[in-house]
Every structure is written in structure tokens, then in C-alpha cells.
Design a protein around this motif. Sequence first.
Motif, mmCIF file in Angstrom:
data_model
loop_
_atom_site.group_PDB
_atom_site.id
_atom_site.type_symbol
_atom_site.label_atom_id
_atom_site.label_comp_id
_atom_site.label_asym_id
_atom_site.label_seq_id
_atom_site.Cartn_x
_atom_site.Cartn_y
_atom_site.Cartn_z
ATOM 1 N N PHE A 70 0.792 -1.208 -0.144
ATOM 2 C CA PHE A 70 -0.019 -0.096 -0.117
ATOM 3 C C PHE A 70 1.084 1.149 0.081
ATOM 4 O O PHE A 70 0.326 2.300 0.303
ATOM 5 N N GLU A 255 -4.083 9.368 0.038
ATOM 6 C CA GLU A 255 -4.461 8.063 -0.333
ATOM 7 C C GLU A 255 -5.258 7.374 0.432
ATOM 8 O O GLU A 255 -5.146 7.112 1.543
ATOM 9 N N LEU A 257 -8.270 4.111 0.988
ATOM 10 C CA LEU A 257 -8.675 2.783 0.599
ATOM 11 C C LEU A 257 -10.283 2.820 1.212
ATOM 12 O O LEU A 257 -10.641 3.243 2.141
ATOM 13 N N GLU A 281 -16.378 1.770 -9.207
ATOM 14 C CA GLU A 281 -15.219 2.434 -8.810
ATOM 15 C C GLU A 281 -14.668 3.531 -9.698
ATOM 16 O O GLU A 281 -14.323 4.461 -8.951
ATOM 17 N N ARG A 285 -13.861 7.330 -7.729
ATOM 18 C CA ARG A 285 -12.732 8.098 -8.090
ATOM 19 C C ARG A 285 -13.068 9.339 -8.667
ATOM 20 O O ARG A 285 -12.280 10.326 -8.341
ATOM 21 N N ARG A 292 -8.078 5.511 -3.840
ATOM 22 C CA ARG A 292 -7.133 5.173 -5.100
ATOM 23 C C ARG A 292 -7.137 3.811 -4.800
ATOM 24 O O ARG A 292 -6.669 3.016 -5.884
ATOM 25 N N VAL A 293 -7.286 3.114 -3.706
ATOM 26 C CA VAL A 293 -7.301 1.617 -3.505
ATOM 27 C C VAL A 293 -8.809 1.284 -3.250
ATOM 28 O O VAL A 293 -9.263 1.595 -1.862
ATOM 29 N N TYR A 295 -11.782 -1.938 -3.046
ATOM 30 C CA TYR A 295 -12.451 -3.395 -3.136
ATOM 31 C C TYR A 295 -13.709 -3.343 -2.719
ATOM 32 O O TYR A 295 -14.124 -2.843 -1.794
#
Length: 320
Positions: A70, A255, A257, A281, A285, A292-293, A295
Motif C-alpha cells: 500500500f 491516499e 482505501l 469504482e 474515483r 485510489r485503492v 475493494y
Amino acid sequence: MSASGGTKAIVAALTANLAIAVAKFVAFLFSGSSSMLAESVHSVADSGNQGLLLLGGKKAKREATPQHPFGYGRERYIYAFLVSIVLFSVGGMFAIYEGYEKIRHPHEIEHWYWPVGVLIFAIIAETFSFRTAIKESNEVRGKLSWKEFVRRAKAPELPVVLLEDLGALVGLVLALGGVGLALATGNGVWDGIGTLCIGVLLILIALVLAAETKSLLLGEAAGAEDVEKIKTALVDGDSVTRIIHMRTLHLGPEELLVAAKIAVQHDDTAAEVAAAINAAEDRIRAAVPIARVIYLEPDVYDETIAAGGAPAQAPGGAGR
């Protein structure tokens, strides 16, 4: 917060503190004032702190590795925490020790014009640095109060520089007061009292910085505004019908998650689910660029489980 804004404030503070540290040491050598010695060490510690912040910013830019998948964004939090330790130990504790010694063994201040002149110069230089930090902070804090900005900022550089500069200015006023009273009364104890007050001030600021950066190191969620933007972007009402639960975590100041379980249509094919996830996604963004990450786990919303009281982290209910 833009990294450039924080860097500009750090460089301004570093330039001011280096010049002030030299001037204070010269004034201490000529006057023997303990307030000037404490302030000299304070400025050296502040200069080292700004160096740590710049180093942390540089190290945070390293690319992710298999061992650190990460990335290194939290380097900035680590070095900001080190700043609080340096400010507490080198700045605050030394000033308290020096003040205590001066109160026990007071002596008159010699060549009074050196400490007074240097302190006035230092106040002017620190005001310039503080003004730069305020200007850069105003560009990113929005409607937040200063207290809220320090507590909620995910990028540590500006809050650290703000508190350091504020502490430096108040410390300079305390030093000037201690020196002034020592000169007016002929009693060097006042110089020691001023030094002692500087030490207490630095320790209080260090404790605030330590508490805030510790929270960032442990891992903070996205701000409330960004969380709402992500929720709105996730659900399109067609392919993604609701959020079953969601978690966010700052991997660094810029950044984020995002992990979420989302409800999709029960009769969607695998290809349609994959397309829905990709589209979600993209929407996230677009709404929150620092996400940026991401799931996303697809699931089918189950009314029975939801009615049974399964936990749900809004908006929505429960999956299987």
C-alpha cells in the motif's frame, strides 16, 4: 491538502528558525540569559523538526513494494510523531531544566541589548513564518475552525508548523517578558521563570501534536464529507442497489482505501456484476480522487437477515 502548500510552509519556518537560532545563540553568549539559551535550543529543535517533516514527505513518495503493497504514505505521520517527541524532550524538558537551574542560581543579565534586540528580530521573523502557515492553511481548511482544522487534518505538516510557530511566538513573548522583568528588577530569577514557562508551553504543544499524529498513525477513516460522496457515488439504483456495509482508511494524507460490500441484482450475470463494480469504482474515483485503492464485494441483499437485526453500516441493511 496539497503537498506543495505544506512544503512551502515548512521551508518558510525552516529558514526563519535557522536565522533565529544563530541570533539567539549569539545573544546568549553575550548576555548569559537562560531564556535566550532555552529559546536557542527551541529554535534548533524546531529547525530539526522541519527537516524531519521534509524527510518524511520525501520518503512517502516511494513506490509501493511487495513488502509494503500500500506504499509509504504513512511515513509523513511517523515523522510528524517524531516531531512531537523532539519538541517534548529537546525543547520542553531542556527549557524546564534550564529554568529550574536559573531560579536556583540566578545571575544578572549582561549586555541587555543583545537579548532584547534578538528577541524583537525573532518575533518579526516568526511572525513571517506564522503568516505563511496561516495563508497556506486557509486555502485548505474551508469552513473549519482552527481547532477543527488541527484535529481533522489528514496531512500533518500544516497543523504541525502552525502549532510550532504559535508556540515559538508565545515563547518569544515569554522570554522577552522574563528578560525585561530581570532587567527591571535586577533579579535574574525572573529570567528563570520565563524559561520555565517556555518549557511548559512546549510540552503542552508537544502533547497535542503527539495525540493527533498518534490517531493518524493508528488509521483514520475518511472525513464525513468524503464518506457521503463515496456512498452517493456507489449506489446507482440500477446495478448497485444499496451499500450493505463500508469501511474507509487513510493509507496516507492523499491516499484512501475504500472497502465495501454492495448489493447487486440477484439475476445479474458474472459479467454484469463485474461491469457494475468497475463502473462503481470509476464513480468513486471521480467523486473522491484520493480514493485510489478500492475493494468492492458484490452480494445479494437479504430482507430476512436484515429484519433479523444483522448489523448494517448505512445506508442499507444486511447481505448474506
